[in-house]
Enzyme design. Structure first.
Site, PDB file in Angstrom:
ATOM      1  N   HIS A 175      21.763  74.817   9.626  1.00 31.99           N
ATOM      2  CA  HIS A 175      20.010  75.764   9.430  1.00 31.99           C
ATOM      3  C   HIS A 175      19.414  75.645  10.896  1.00 31.99           C
ATOM      4  CE1 HIS A 175      20.340  71.452  11.766  1.00 31.99           C
ATOM      5  NE2 HIS A 175      19.228  72.704  12.445  1.00 31.99           N
ATOM      6  N   ASP A 240      18.730  67.738  -1.894  1.00 32.04           N
ATOM      7  CA  ASP A 240      19.222  67.155  -0.937  1.00 32.04           C
ATOM      8  C   ASP A 240      20.876  67.654  -0.796  1.00 32.04           C
ATOM      9  OD1 ASP A 240      17.439  66.044   0.770  1.00 32.04           O
ATOM     10  OD2 ASP A 240      17.855  64.704  -0.944  1.00 32.04           O
ATOM     11  N   SER A 316      20.395  69.839  17.108  1.00 31.54           N
ATOM     12  CA  SER A 316      21.228  70.535  16.258  1.00 31.54           C
ATOM     13  C   SER A 316      22.578  71.500  16.420  1.00 31.54           C
ATOM     14  CB  SER A 316      20.306  70.860  15.390  1.00 31.54           C
ATOM     15  OG  SER A 316      19.593  69.325  15.254  1.00 31.54           O
TER      16      SER A 316
END
Length: 383
Positions: A175, A240, A316
């Site tokens: 991401h 998900d 992240s």
């Protein structure tokens, strides 16, 4: 190359998860397990249109599907696994390709690979990623920042963190460069930042006589040559399943000349030393600082680790690692066993519970990432 029923493929996935040697050579030496690893090899590659690079960079991802939700999800079939492990490659000139893969199992003699085939959103909440007392440690001083393992943490120009896993390769979260639909702004000119002293005299200016002050650091940037993102992330954004594949590999245009940390297959949480994981990242609430933390794993699924390590956006993509005994070399060794992904609010027995989540490096993911790095499956037989 003989095909096998899909049920046997699911059995193989389970064997990869539990079919390992005893993790303890002595009660006080948690030992890296030995896994029977699959092989993930390219089958075909086709060119794709250039992306528009229009997505906004997300420094975290969220999901309402928690541990119980994921545990209730069936393991992928062989065809689904091939689809999820196929991948896109983005090059510095903006071109991209899609590569379809096959999944193989090494023969017992080790002389070759056998093909295994078959016959055929949550309620919005304010995100809180600090749990009680903030237990993070900012790392200061070049003697720490420039030494292993902290020196393996690097900063991405999109705002995330990455980890050095080879001479020219950085592991991060998908991401950080792709939102599941297209690439984020700046990915075509993606850079990786390495901390180094700001001044050549050891970290302080010529007029700075305050020896107690920490050395001033700066980032030295290297351009990225190409990136790999699994299709499980790209095609899974609508549900998900995508979070299970929130990882990407970056190849630099030149070697970084630093010690790197190898990847490894994630052992079960109960086999981790103290049940703990460690990672360092560039949390955006402490700009310019490398922040280290460790914490207990609270729960796990086949693909994810749930924990409550204090973290903020910017961390992240950090490599989650542990230190265990390497029986063959008779030494302790740290390995990356996961990638820090983001934050989740989930329903636990009717009550909201928040977790930070890391993507586990499973045997299949190890085989894929290792092949991206090495380019030769024979170099990817030890997880």
């Amino acid at each position: 190359m003989a095909g096998i029923p899909g049920l046997l493929f699911l059995l193989f996935l389970l064997l990869c998860a539990v079919g390992q040697v005893s993790p303890y050579s002595a009660p006080w030496k948690p030992t890296w397990p030995a896994y029977r690893l699959p092989v993930v090899l390219p089958q075909s590659t086709l060119s794709l249109a250039k992306p528009d690079f229009g997505a906004e960079a997300k420094l975290e991802v969220s999901s309402s599907c928690g541990p119980q939700c994921h545990k209730g999800t069936p393991l992928p079939t062989y065809e689904e696994a091939k689809q999820y492990l196929s991948y896109e490659t983005l090059y510095a000139n903006g071109s991209r390709t899609e590569t379809q893969v096959g999944i193989y199992i090494l023969s017992s003699s080790g002389g070759g690979a056998q093909h295994r085939d078959s016959g055929s959103s949550g309620k919005s909440r304010r995100k809180r990623q600090i749990y009680g007392y903030d237990s993070r440690f900012s790392i200061f001083g070049k003697d720490f920042l420039l030494n292993y393992p902290f020196s393996t943490s690097v900063k991405l120009s999109t705002g995330c963190t990455g980890t050095l896993v080879a001479e020219k390769h950085v592991l991060t979260a998908a991401h950080c460069i792709h939102d599941g639909k297209t690439y984020v702004k700046g990915t075509q000119k993606l850079r990786v930042g390495f901390l180094k002293p700001k001044f050549k005299d050891g970290g302080r200016g010529a007029n700075d006589s305050t020896s107690a002050m920490p050395e001033k650091m700066k980032f030295q940037w290297i351009r990225v040559k190409r990136t790999h993102v699994p299709k499980g992330w790209i095609k899974g954004n609508a549900n998900d399943i995508g979070m299970d594949y929130d990882y990407a590999l970056l190849e630099l245009k030149k070697p970084h000349k630093r010690k790197f940390m190898k990847i490894g297959v994630s052992p079960p949480a109960k086999q981790l030393p103290g049940g703990r994981i460690h990672f360092s990242g560039y949390d955006n609430d402490r700009p310019g600082n490398l922040v280290y933390r460790f914490c207990d794993v609270k729960d796990e699924t086949y693909d994810l680790l749930y924990q409550q390590c204090d973290a903020q956006p910017g961390a992240s993509g950090s490599g989650v690692y542990v230190r265990m005994w390497k029986r063959q070399q008779q030494k302790w060794e740290r390995k990356i066993i996961g990638i820090f992904s983001g934050h989740q609010w989930v329903d636990m027995n009717g009550s909201p519970q928040d977790f930070n989540v890391a993507v586990r490096i499973t045997p299949l993911k190890y085989a894929q990432i290792c092949y991206w790095i090495k380019g030769n499956y024979l170099d990817c037989r030890e997880g």
